[in-house]
Design a protein around this motif. Structure first.
Motif, PDB file in Angstrom:
ATOM      1  N   VAL A   1       0.807  -1.222   0.000  1.00 46.67           N
ATOM      2  CA  VAL A   1       0.000   0.000   0.000  1.00 46.67           C
ATOM      3  C   VAL A   1       0.842   1.275   0.000  1.00 46.67           C
ATOM      4  CG1 VAL A   1      -1.953  -1.124   1.140  1.00 46.67           C
ATOM      5  CG2 VAL A   1      -0.214   0.028   2.531  1.00 46.67           C
ATOM      6  N   ALA A   2       2.158   1.166   0.293  1.00 44.80           N
ATOM      7  CA  ALA A   2       3.003   2.357   0.326  1.00 44.80           C
ATOM      8  C   ALA A   2       4.457   1.965   0.105  1.00 44.80           C
ATOM      9  CB  ALA A   2       2.861   3.088   1.659  1.00 44.80           C
ATOM     10  N   VAL A   3       5.217   2.896  -0.476  1.00 43.25           N
ATOM     11  CA  VAL A   3       6.649   2.671  -0.697  1.00 43.25           C
ATOM     12  C   VAL A   3       7.417   3.930  -0.321  1.00 43.25           C
ATOM     13  CG1 VAL A   3       6.388   0.919  -2.502  1.00 43.25           C
ATOM     14  CG2 VAL A   3       6.463   3.344  -3.132  1.00 43.25           C
ATOM     15  N   SER A   4       8.715   3.742  -0.026  1.00 48.65           N
ATOM     16  CA  SER A   4       9.571   4.878   0.315  1.00 48.65           C
ATOM     17  C   SER A   4      10.998   4.605  -0.123  1.00 48.65           C
ATOM     18  CB  SER A   4       9.530   5.146   1.826  1.00 48.65           C
ATOM     19  OG  SER A   4      10.416   6.190   2.175  1.00 48.65           O
ATOM     20  N   ASP A   5      11.620   5.629  -0.695  1.00 45.50           N
ATOM     21  CA  ASP A   5      13.037   5.551  -1.048  1.00 45.50           C
ATOM     22  C   ASP A   5      13.530   6.971  -1.305  1.00 45.50           C
ATOM     23  OD1 ASP A   5      14.894   2.984  -2.220  1.00 45.50           O
ATOM     24  OD2 ASP A   5      15.581   4.989  -2.718  1.00 45.50           O
ATOM     25  N   VAL A   6      14.817   7.194  -1.019  1.00 40.73           N
ATOM     26  CA  VAL A   6      15.403   8.510  -1.296  1.00 40.73           C
ATOM     27  C   VAL A   6      15.672   8.688  -2.784  1.00 40.73           C
ATOM     28  CG1 VAL A   6      16.408   8.751   0.992  1.00 40.73           C
ATOM     29  CG2 VAL A   6      17.727   7.642  -0.821  1.00 40.73           C
ATOM     30  N   ASN A   7      15.685   7.581  -3.538  1.00 45.38           N
ATOM     31  CA  ASN A   7      15.913   7.618  -4.974  1.00 45.38           C
ATOM     32  C   ASN A   7      14.567   7.726  -5.690  1.00 45.38           C
ATOM     33  OD1 ASN A   7      16.215   6.711  -7.733  1.00 45.38           O
ATOM     34  ND2 ASN A   7      18.249   5.960  -7.198  1.00 45.38           N
ATOM     35  N   GLY A   8      14.320   8.879  -6.302  1.00 48.12           N
ATOM     36  CA  GLY A   8      13.035   9.108  -6.947  1.00 48.12           C
ATOM     37  C   GLY A   8      12.761   8.173  -8.105  1.00 48.12           C
ATOM     38  N   ASP A   9      13.818   7.835  -8.857  1.00 44.11           N
ATOM     39  CA  ASP A   9      13.637   6.923  -9.984  1.00 44.11           C
ATOM     40  C   ASP A   9      13.204   5.540  -9.503  1.00 44.11           C
ATOM     41  OD1 ASP A   9      14.346   8.905 -11.763  1.00 44.11           O
ATOM     42  OD2 ASP A   9      16.448   8.280 -11.899  1.00 44.11           O
ATOM     43  N   ALA A  10      13.853   5.064  -8.429  1.00 38.83           N
ATOM     44  CA  ALA A  10      13.485   3.756  -7.879  1.00 38.83           C
ATOM     45  C   ALA A  10      12.058   3.778  -7.359  1.00 38.83           C
ATOM     46  CB  ALA A  10      14.460   3.364  -6.764  1.00 38.83           C
ATOM     47  N   MET A  11      11.675   4.886  -6.712  1.00 35.72           N
ATOM     48  CA  MET A  11      10.326   4.965  -6.161  1.00 35.72           C
ATOM     49  C   MET A  11       9.291   4.979  -7.280  1.00 35.72           C
ATOM     50  SD  MET A  11       9.023   7.036  -2.906  1.00 35.72           S
ATOM     51  CE  MET A  11       9.511   8.680  -3.397  1.00 35.72           C
ATOM     52  N   ALA A  12       9.587   5.680  -8.374  1.00 32.48           N
ATOM     53  CA  ALA A  12       8.653   5.709  -9.498  1.00 32.48           C
ATOM     54  C   ALA A  12       8.529   4.331 -10.136  1.00 32.48           C
ATOM     55  CB  ALA A  12       9.120   6.738 -10.526  1.00 32.48           C
ATOM     56  N   ARG A  13       9.665   3.675 -10.299  1.00 31.90           N
ATOM     57  CA  ARG A  13       9.668   2.362 -10.958  1.00 31.90           C
ATOM     58  C   ARG A  13       8.919   1.322 -10.133  1.00 31.90           C
ATOM     59  NH1 ARG A  13      14.573   2.070 -11.105  1.00 31.90           N
ATOM     60  NH2 ARG A  13      15.012   0.653  -9.375  1.00 31.90           N
ATOM     61  N   VAL A  14       9.256   1.212  -8.853  1.00 34.86           N
ATOM     62  CA  VAL A  14       8.627   0.196  -8.009  1.00 34.86           C
ATOM     63  C   VAL A  14       7.196   0.597  -7.668  1.00 34.86           C
ATOM     64  CG1 VAL A  14       8.787  -1.094  -5.841  1.00 34.86           C
ATOM     65  CG2 VAL A  14      10.863  -0.520  -7.106  1.00 34.86           C
ATOM     66  N   GLY A  15       6.965   1.893  -7.506  1.00 33.34           N
ATOM     67  CA  GLY A  15       5.600   2.342  -7.268  1.00 33.34           C
ATOM     68  C   GLY A  15       4.678   1.961  -8.410  1.00 33.34           C
ATOM     69  N   ASP A  16       5.163   2.150  -9.652  1.00 30.32           N
ATOM     70  CA  ASP A  16       4.377   1.737 -10.813  1.00 30.32           C
ATOM     71  C   ASP A  16       4.199   0.215 -10.851  1.00 30.32           C
ATOM     72  OD1 ASP A  16       4.200   4.386 -11.563  1.00 30.32           O
ATOM     73  OD2 ASP A  16       5.699   4.236 -13.164  1.00 30.32           O
ATOM     74  N   GLN A  17       5.282  -0.502 -10.544  1.00 31.75           N
ATOM     75  CA  GLN A  17       5.238  -1.972 -10.553  1.00 31.75           C
ATOM     76  C   GLN A  17       4.173  -2.502  -9.603  1.00 31.75           C
ATOM     77  OE1 GLN A  17       8.891  -3.675  -9.074  1.00 31.75           O
ATOM     78  NE2 GLN A  17       8.010  -5.709  -8.834  1.00 31.75           N
ATOM     79  N   LEU A  18       4.050  -1.871  -8.428  1.00 31.04           N
ATOM     80  CA  LEU A  18       3.130  -2.362  -7.406  1.00 31.04           C
ATOM     81  C   LEU A  18       1.779  -1.654  -7.432  1.00 31.04           C
ATOM     82  CD1 LEU A  18       5.632  -2.644  -4.395  1.00 31.04           C
ATOM     83  CD2 LEU A  18       4.844  -4.468  -5.921  1.00 31.04           C
ATOM     84  N   GLY A  19       1.619  -0.694  -8.334  1.00 29.21           N
ATOM     85  CA  GLY A  19       0.344   0.011  -8.422  1.00 29.21           C
ATOM     86  C   GLY A  19       0.079   0.922  -7.243  1.00 29.21           C
ATOM     87  N   ILE A  20       1.137   1.549  -6.710  1.00 26.87           N
ATOM     88  CA  ILE A  20       0.999   2.428  -5.546  1.00 26.87           C
ATOM     89  C   ILE A  20       0.621   3.829  -6.011  1.00 26.87           C
ATOM     90  CG2 ILE A  20       2.158   3.379  -3.524  1.00 26.87           C
ATOM     91  CD1 ILE A  20       1.831   0.338  -3.448  1.00 26.87           C
ATOM     92  N   GLU A  21      -0.438   4.402  -5.454  1.00 26.66           N
ATOM     93  CA  GLU A  21      -0.850   5.753  -5.829  1.00 26.66           C
ATOM     94  C   GLU A  21       0.188   6.776  -5.384  1.00 26.66           C
ATOM     95  OE1 GLU A  21      -3.858   7.416  -2.682  1.00 26.66           O
ATOM     96  OE2 GLU A  21      -4.423   5.323  -3.119  1.00 26.66           O
TER      97      GLU A  21
END
Length: 352
Positions: free
Chosen positions: A31-51
């Motif tokens: 339901v939520a993700v966090s990382d200091v790397n914006g690219d990683a957060m965008a990639r994994v957020g998209d992968q997991l369908g995180i708003e």
């Protein structure tokens, strides 16, 4: 069945393994993700369908999110203590990667906080879920080896051999890691020894940096390595069981070779990651003949870490699930290894 809503902190390479392990259990929802790397957060957020509103640049926002039932933290060592502290303050259950903290001084206030505000916790000692190790533990506890006198334990990787010219990275940065191969690989050996035999009582140690510098890919300059890439120690465990340990990132030809050989009065057992579904069992047959057998691990020893984490979250932790105190005791032993190497003398540990 309601699923546990997970907030995932740290979205590097190992996070993909944790994602795969959790998905296999079908009891977790991201339901939520966090990382200091914006690219990683965008990639994994998209992968997991995180708003977008559940993608946190600061992990504290994720931990405080009321939609997050539990936190899974897969981060470098230097933020382990802060993330666990934030979870404890927020009353949020968590699974955190090993080593427990960067240095032992960071572990002490965590214990004080945990004793005041306990929550369900698992520390990521994944090799407790290698079937061969679990079966070895069962055999030791059954008494079928007789009295266990000693064991040899090693965790070898060829990851850092000189000719491969592995560049400088965070795992070689003392400010981030605290120690090198000792904390990364040796923490698993220490945990496995405790899982199999009990507590460490006394040890001696030697740490070594085999490759003294590596090229920094950012600056192009050679960076000095201030952490160990080889560690050896020997220990006296509960019941005067003696153990010899070695770990290295410079073991040419070794991929992920974590193994233990256990010597008892009535037999010897060898278990490891290279053949996780079998053990080697040496014992005496009628007539005094020695028999060496490759034994298949029984099905009940094939338990997954995230099945156990779900049990921890339900309040029914299984025997052997690595909890908060396993992380704390592990860090205590890591600290003793460092002190023993620096002082070139035996270090006595408190055995509770």
């Amino acid at each position: 069945m309601n699923k546990f809503r997970i907030g995932l902190i740290g979205l590097g390479g190992m996070a993909q393994e944790h994602i795969r392990w959790m998905k296999a259990e079908n009891v977790y929802e991201f339901v939520a993700v966090s990382d200091v790397n914006g690219d990683a957060m965008a990639r994994v957020g998209d992968q997991l369908g995180i708003e977008d509103g559940k993608r946190y640049a600061n992990y504290k926002g994720l931990i405080e999110d009321p939609d997050v039932d539990a936190v899974v933290s897969v981060t470098p060592n230097n933020v382990h203590a802060d993330i666990m502290s934030a979870c404890l303050h927020a009353g949020k259950p968590f699974l955190a990667e090993k080593p427990f903290t960067r240095i032992f001084e960071e572990a002490v206030p965590l214990l004080e906080l945990y004793e005041k505000h306990p929550v369900p916790v698992m520390i990521g000692f994944t090799y407790r879920y290698t079937p061969a190790f679990r079966y070895a533990r069962e055999i030791v506890r059954s008494g079928k080896l007789g009295t266990v006198r000693h064991f040899s334990h090693q965790y070898l990787q060829g990851f850092g051999v000189p000719h491969q010219q592995v560049p400088y990275m965070w795992r070689y940065n003392k400010a981030v890691t605290g120690t090198g191969a000792l904390g990364d690989l040796g923490s698993h050996m220490i945990d496995m020894a405790r899982f199999l035999f009990g507590e460490f009582e006394e040890l001696t140690a030697q740490l070594q940096t085999i490759v003294p510098e590596r090229r920094d890919p950012v600056t192009g300059a050679m960076a000095k390595i201030e952490v160990d890439d080889f560690a050896s120690f020997q220990a006296r465990m509960t019941g005067d069981v003696m153990g010899v340990f070695q770990t290295s990132r410079n073991a040419f030809g070794s991929g992920n070779q974590h193994e233990v050989t256990i010597y008892g009065d009535l037999g010897t057992v060898h278990a490891g990651t290279l053949d996780p579904d079998h053990i080697v069992w040496i014992r005496e047959e009628e007539g005094g003949q020695l028999a060496r057998a490759l034994v298949e691990v029984p099905a009940h020893c094939k338990v997954t870490q995230y099945a156990d984490f779900a049990a921890v979250l339900r309040g029914t932790p299984a025997d052997g699930a690595p909890g908060f105190m396993d992380g704390y005791r592990n860090q205590e032993v890591l600290d003793a290894v460092v002190r023993a190497s620096e002082s070139k003398s035996a270090v006595r540990l408190r055995a509770d």
